[in-house]
Design a protein around this motif. Structure first.
Motif, mmCIF file in Angstrom:
data_model
loop_
_atom_site.group_PDB
_atom_site.id
_atom_site.type_symbol
_atom_site.label_atom_id
_atom_site.label_comp_id
_atom_site.label_asym_id
_atom_site.label_seq_id
_atom_site.Cartn_x
_atom_site.Cartn_y
_atom_site.Cartn_z
ATOM 1 N N ILE A 1 0.894 -1.160 0.000
ATOM 2 C CA ILE A 1 0.000 0.000 0.000
ATOM 3 C C ILE A 1 0.927 1.204 0.000
ATOM 4 C CG2 ILE A 1 -1.863 1.224 1.158
ATOM 5 C CD1 ILE A 1 -2.524 -1.417 2.608
ATOM 6 N N GLY A 2 0.881 1.989 -1.061
ATOM 7 C CA GLY A 2 1.946 2.963 -1.264
ATOM 8 C C GLY A 2 3.224 2.171 -1.452
ATOM 9 N N ARG A 3 4.208 2.431 -0.607
ATOM 10 C CA ARG A 3 5.433 1.641 -0.684
ATOM 11 C C ARG A 3 5.518 0.631 0.463
ATOM 12 N NH1 ARG A 3 9.449 6.032 1.981
ATOM 13 N NH2 ARG A 3 9.556 4.993 4.006
ATOM 14 N N LEU A 4 4.504 0.623 1.349
ATOM 15 C CA LEU A 4 4.565 -0.202 2.557
ATOM 16 C C LEU A 4 4.137 -1.636 2.275
ATOM 17 C CD1 LEU A 4 5.095 -0.302 5.617
ATOM 18 C CD2 LEU A 4 2.715 0.374 5.956
ATOM 19 N N ASP A 5 5.004 -2.580 2.604
ATOM 20 C CA ASP A 5 4.736 -4.011 2.470
ATOM 21 C C ASP A 5 3.648 -4.398 3.475
ATOM 22 O OD1 ASP A 5 4.782 -6.799 2.546
ATOM 23 O OD2 ASP A 5 6.969 -6.930 2.519
#
Length: 197
Positions: A128-132
């Protein structure tokens, strides 16, 4: 009930994190983690939990977000453990169902003194966005181990990963609020037949 505020600092070769928590706050967040979507989720916890959070985190984000997210869960858990005190007079248990459009999540918490995470979430996207999205488990695992709570998280439905995560964190905030609030009928008693938690 005395002031329920705690500040904890965690300083490692991977992260430097300071968290201040006020369990009887107004839902304010002052947060700098370097992980924007995590900041957004922590805002949900503060706002819906009516808990004031002041968080400063510096981590090895040039590697990835893992250490920052995990260590923040640990530090936040330690701050909750200190702020809650001996748990006399609190409700102890909290639960919430929260919808967001097509998504629906349920969170149930017990300030039992026994760490346990039971998380049933199948995110529809890996990031989500860059978050794993795997890091949400790491965050909550760190929290339960150090706040010494039992935490059940179930995403009951949803196909938008942002909505899935947001319903989880909103429900987490509301469940925390319910569990830590003073119970006037307990009148300072321990919410356990054991006499301690």
């Amino acid at each position: 009930m005395s002031e329920r505020i705690a500040t904890v600092t965690r300083d490692t070769k991977e992260t430097q994190i300071t968290v201040t928590v006020n369990l009887d706050g107004e839902g304010r967040l002052n947060c700098e983690t370097g992980v924007p979507f995590l900041d957004h989720m922590l805002d949900q916890v503060a706002r819906h939990g009516l808990i004031d959070l002041d968080i400063k985190a510096v981590g090895d984000l040039h590697i990835d977000d893992h250490h920052t997210v995990e260590d923040l869960g640990i530090t936040l858990g330690q701050a909750f453990e200190q702020a809650i005190g001996d748990k006399r007079g609190i409700h102890r248990y909290g639960h919430a169902y929260v919808p967001l459009d097509e998504a629906l999540s349920r969170v149930v918490i017990d300030f039992s003194g026994r760490p346990g995470l039971f998380m049933n979430v199948e995110f529809t996207r890996a990031t989500i966005g860059r978050l794993d999205t795997q890091l949400f488990w790491e965050f909550f695992q760190g929290f339960v181990n150090h706040a010494r709570v039992t935490l059940h998280i179930d995403n009951l439905k949803g196909f938008n990963a942002h909505h899935q995560a947001e319903t989880i964190f909103k429900a987490f905030g509301r469940a925390l609020r319910m569990a830590v609030e003073p119970d006037p009928r307990m009148a300072g008693q321990m919410p356990s037949t054991k006499g301690c938690l």
